[in-house]
Motif scaffolding. Structure first.
Motif, PDB file in Angstrom:
ATOM      1  N   TYR A 405      12.852 -34.147  26.742  1.00 55.67           N
ATOM      2  CA  TYR A 405      12.500 -33.739  28.101  1.00 55.67           C
ATOM      3  C   TYR A 405      13.600 -34.188  29.059  1.00 55.67           C
ATOM      4  N   ARG A 406      13.966 -33.289  29.982  1.00 56.14           N
ATOM      5  CA  ARG A 406      14.971 -33.601  30.999  1.00 56.14           C
ATOM      6  C   ARG A 406      14.243 -33.979  32.284  1.00 56.14           C
ATOM      7  N   ILE A 407      14.418 -35.245  32.682  1.00 54.99           N
ATOM      8  CA  ILE A 407      13.760 -35.720  33.898  1.00 54.99           C
ATOM      9  C   ILE A 407      14.500 -35.243  35.130  1.00 54.99           C
ATOM     10  N   SER A 408      15.829 -35.310  35.072  1.00 54.22           N
ATOM     11  CA  SER A 408      16.690 -34.897  36.174  1.00 54.22           C
ATOM     12  C   SER A 408      17.975 -34.358  35.550  1.00 54.22           C
ATOM     13  N   PRO A 409      18.876 -33.790  36.343  1.00 54.91           N
ATOM     14  CA  PRO A 409      20.106 -33.246  35.754  1.00 54.91           C
ATOM     15  C   PRO A 409      20.897 -34.264  34.939  1.00 54.91           C
ATOM     16  N   ASN A 410      20.767 -35.554  35.242  1.00 52.74           N
ATOM     17  CA  ASN A 410      21.556 -36.574  34.555  1.00 52.74           C
ATOM     18  C   ASN A 410      20.729 -37.509  33.670  1.00 52.74           C
ATOM     19  N   THR A 411      19.431 -37.250  33.532  1.00 55.23           N
ATOM     20  CA  THR A 411      18.551 -38.161  32.794  1.00 55.23           C
ATOM     21  C   THR A 411      17.663 -37.383  31.832  1.00 55.23           C
ATOM     22  N   GLN A 412      17.641 -37.846  30.582  1.00 53.19           N
ATOM     23  CA  GLN A 412      16.807 -37.226  29.560  1.00 53.19           C
ATOM     24  C   GLN A 412      16.143 -38.312  28.710  1.00 53.19           C
ATOM     25  N   LYS A 463      29.144 -39.461  35.574  1.00 53.41           N
ATOM     26  CA  LYS A 463      30.480 -38.914  35.855  1.00 53.41           C
ATOM     27  C   LYS A 463      31.312 -38.726  34.573  1.00 53.41           C
ATOM     28  N   GLY A 464      30.788 -37.990  33.648  1.00 55.16           N
ATOM     29  CA  GLY A 464      31.515 -37.702  32.419  1.00 55.16           C
ATOM     30  C   GLY A 464      31.252 -38.671  31.290  1.00 55.16           C
ATOM     31  N   TRP A 465      30.688 -39.810  31.611  1.00 52.89           N
ATOM     32  CA  TRP A 465      30.314 -40.778  30.588  1.00 52.89           C
ATOM     33  C   TRP A 465      28.819 -40.652  30.295  1.00 52.89           C
ATOM     34  N   GLY A 501      19.406 -49.559  19.509  1.00 48.80           N
ATOM     35  CA  GLY A 501      20.809 -49.153  19.550  1.00 48.80           C
ATOM     36  C   GLY A 501      21.241 -48.723  20.929  1.00 48.80           C
ATOM     37  N   LEU A 502      22.547 -48.812  21.177  1.00 54.03           N
ATOM     38  CA  LEU A 502      23.140 -48.409  22.444  1.00 54.03           C
ATOM     39  C   LEU A 502      24.483 -47.755  22.136  1.00 54.03           C
ATOM     40  N   ALA A 503      24.724 -46.578  22.739  1.00 54.11           N
ATOM     41  CA  ALA A 503      25.965 -45.847  22.467  1.00 54.11           C
ATOM     42  C   ALA A 503      26.544 -45.301  23.767  1.00 54.11           C
ATOM     43  N   VAL A 504      27.865 -45.247  23.823  1.00 55.71           N
ATOM     44  CA  VAL A 504      28.601 -44.665  24.950  1.00 55.71           C
ATOM     45  C   VAL A 504      29.415 -43.491  24.417  1.00 55.71           C
ATOM     46  N   ASP A 505      29.353 -42.362  25.113  1.00 57.12           N
ATOM     47  CA  ASP A 505      30.118 -41.194  24.660  1.00 57.12           C
ATOM     48  C   ASP A 505      30.886 -40.593  25.838  1.00 57.12           C
ATOM     49  N   ARG A 506      31.917 -39.857  25.473  1.00 55.43           N
ATOM     50  CA  ARG A 506      32.776 -39.255  26.495  1.00 55.43           C
ATOM     51  C   ARG A 506      33.425 -37.999  25.917  1.00 55.43           C
TER      52      ARG A 506
END
Length: 694
Positions: A405-412, A463-465, A501-506
């Motif tokens: 589910y997408r809560i906002s454009p930047n949050t899922q 911002k891209g991350w 777990g925690l992950a960072v992607d770009r």
């Protein structure tokens, strides 16, 4: 151990007893005569030889050939009569009171076993009291049943048995075929403490310290007098090997281990059966790891490795001390009860199963279900939300479900039932990964045979991350390569496991890069390997570092690579020692082309190594010896290496796309040393799957 023989004395010059006649040996009539304890009749010498003749490559071998003989001469002076070269049965007279003195003397001077190969009427009060005192002091008393061919033991034997039940063994005679001897008194009503042993045609008669021969023949011995010392010698061997045993315990062990004869179970002929020394030395009852009190049956599987451990447990030595129900210590080799994990049947899992997928999506949400339509289970409450027709709902069960589910454009966020979090994370990150039937990616999470119950993922874009957090819970199921059933019982064959777990992607130009960390906590397993509860594994913490990159290097082309490194540490405690840790690794590389034969089909190739322990093992502080003085074990470190010799490398070429109004997938694969088993042949094959809606 010292065996006291209350009889007519012993041949003090016989080579069979050199250096092993106790300094406490005595003539019980020494206050009346200076004759000493040298045997004038021969009966006592023969009884002593059967119990303890030397292992000297000469003559006969006694049951307890290294035991010390305490010869207590008790025949009334002047009562013995000669009967040939050496008496086959004592022609001497024995007074009750003096035999009682002999029993007390043996008890007070350290004898562990007392042999009385005498017979006659019921024993008097003094002798019965002396036997009772001996038994209560931890001594075993062995008595011959008598040679009258009667249905009951002699009154002498019966009265002594009744005086200290449980600490006196009455012994009858059998022949070489295990049949009761004609001359032997039988068990009668005293079968509970009655054993038989070879007492017919026993070699050999001695005279002047040597085997007596006449015209090239030797003389054999017959009588319950010579069956009894076999039991006494067996008892001495048990007492020597297991010094903490009492006389009553030795009697119980000999009775429990006896070979059944005659009617099934205890009977009035053979009593409890025929002496079986080999079985008497085997562990009895429930065994346990020394010092722990935790049951450890010798048939128990003590460990099952995980897929990452492959063939590491195939030839492992693991010795430890276990105690039986009598607290007897045994040094056992547990390594033969270690098992490797089952090798994943990847093709079978990819193709077999009547499953359907149901999915729906919108701009803000997506829902997907995997449904089992075999009709094996009916989970109607879970299926109600699918709004399936009744006949479908009764045949189906939900295998897995996933919701995003997408809560906002930047949050899922998303959650899944019966699925891991990796698929959720890939969906939230918008990844498009090639699909393979056989070859797995590095982050496939094969720490063990894990079953995922629930998972959750949350993603935030900056911002891209992208920052993604995940959590999942499930359990590890222990399964041997040999598919051994009942390893720890139905309620203990699985262990809880949780992952955070925690992950960072770009995304940069044509590259997508992701770096993550994961923490796996296992309740009772060690990177998926399950070991016996007596070892006391209280859980494992594993840290994984993951890196993944994808490169779209040309139109319709994609190259991907991933690597996982893990560090596992078992919680110290009970038998688990500090330094129980593992290093593990997995990796994969793939290349994909889409639009090969049609607009939407895809062709991909992957080479990968599933998670494999590269170094380390389990260090256990186990009992390695046992001190009978303190009744406590001595501990030492035993290490089990969990790094396999084998290394599985998987290669697969896979195609998927539209085909004949349906959807098809095809695969050609090769697995080198499958399951990380160096001695297994390669697993290779071709697979094709086609499905359609109708």
């Amino acid at each position: 151990m010292t065996v006291a023989v209350i009889d007519s004395g012993i041949d003090v010059d016989s080579r069979e007893f050199a250096g092993r006649i106790s300094s406490k040996s005595v003539d019980i009539y020494q206050d009346q005569t200076n004759r000493g304890f040298n045997d004038e009749d021969g009966h006592g010498t023969h009884v002593s030889m059967i119990a303890a003749a030397a292992r000297d490559d000469y003559g006969i071998l006694g049951m307890a050939w290294n035991a010390t003989v305490m010869a207590i001469r008790s025949d009334r002076p002047g009562s013995c009569t000669e009967s040939g070269p050496a008496s086959l049965s004592s022609g001497c007279a024995f007074e009750d009171g003096k035999v009682a003195e002999a029993v007390n003397y043996a008890t007070n001077n350290g004898a562990k076993v007392i042999n009385i190969s005498l017979s006659g009427g019921a024993a008097g009060t003094a002798l019965r009291s002396a036997v009772q005192n001996a038994v209560n002091s931890g001594v075993l008393v062995v008595v011959a049943s008598g040679n009258d061919g009667a249905a009951q033991p002699s009154g002498y034997a019966t009265s002594l048995d009744n005086a200290a039940a449980g600490g006196v063994l009455v012994v009858g005679s059998v022949d070489e075929n295990g049949q009761i001897s004609d001359f032997s008194n039988k068990a009668g009503a005293n079968g509970e403490n009655f054993l038989t042993a070879r007492g017919e045609n026993v070699c050999c008669v001695y005279e002047n310290g040597a085997i007596y021969q006449s015209l090239g023949s030797v003389f054999l011995l017959n009588g319950t007098s010579f069956a009894a010392p076999q039991v006494a010698g067996a008892a001495a061997l048990l007492a020597q090997a297991f010094p903490s045993l009492t006389g009553r315990q030795i009697a119980e062990i000999l009775i429990e281990s006896a070979t059944d004869a005659g009617a099934t179970g205890r009977d009035n002929v053979y009593g409890e059966g025929i002496l079986n020394l080999t079985k008497a030395f085997e562990p009895a009852g429930t065994t346990s790891l020394a010092g722990s009190g935790q049951a450890l049956a010798l048939t128990d599987i003590v460990g099952v490795g995980s897929p990452a451990m492959g063939d590491a447990l195939g030839a492992t030595s693991l010795s430890a001390i276990v105690l039986d129900k009598y607290q007897r210590a045994y040094n056992v080799e547990l390594g033969s009860n270690l098992r490797g994990a089952g090798v994943a049947e990847r093709l079978y899992g990819a193709l077999v199963g009547e499953q359907r997928q149901a999915a729906m999506s919108s701009d803000v949400a997506s829902v997907a279900f995997t449904i089992d339509a075999r009709g094996a289970y009916g989970e109607l409450p879970r299926l109600a939300a699918l709004r399936l027709p009744n006949e479908d709902a009764e045949r189906a069960r939900i295998l897995a479900a996933r919701v995003a589910y997408r809560i906002s454009p930047n949050t899922q966020f998303g959650f899944a039932f019966a699925q891991g979090a990796d698929g959720l994370v890939a969906q939230l990150q918008g990844q498009s990964r090639p699909a393979f039937m056989i070859a797995t990616s590095a982050d496939a999470g094969e720490a063990g045979l894990q079953r995922k119950d629930m998972s959750f993922a949350f993603r935030r874009q900056f911002k891209g991350w992208g920052l993604t957090a995940k959590a999942e819970s499930g359990h590890v199921v222990s399964r041997s390569r040999e598919k051994v059933n009942g390893i720890w019982g139905r309620d203990q064959d699985r262990s809880k496991a949780q992952t955070l777990g925690l992950a960072v992607d770009r995304a940069i130009d044509n590259w997508t890069i992701s770096v993550g960390a994961e923490w796996l906590q296992e309740e009772r397993t060690f990177l998926g390997g399950r070991f016996h509860d007596s070892f006391g594994i209280r859980g494992t913490n594993t840290a994984f570092l993951d890196a993944e990159a994808a490169w779209s290097f040309a139109r319709n082309w994609r190259f991907g690579a991933s690597i996982r490194n893990g560090w596992s540490k078992a919680s110290a405690g009970d038998s688990v020692s500090a330094g129980s840790q593992l290093r593990s690794q997995a990796w994969s590389m793939d290349i994909e082309r889409w639009g090969v034969f049609g607009r939407d089909d895809r062709l991909a190739f992957r080479i990968a190594q599933p998670l494999r322990v590269s170094s380390g093992g389990l260090k256990l502080e186990l009992p390695v010896s046992y001190d009978y003085d303190t009744l406590s074990p001595v501990y030492g470190i035993r290490e089990i290496s969990l790094a396999p010799e084998g290394r599985e490398i998987m290669g697969e070429m896979a195609w998927r796309g539209a085909f004949m109004r349906g959807y098809a997938a095809a695969s050609v694969y090769y697995r080198h040393e499958p399951g990380h088993y160096a001695n297994l042949p390669a697993d290779k094959g071709i697979a094709f799957r086609w499905s359609t809606d109708f």
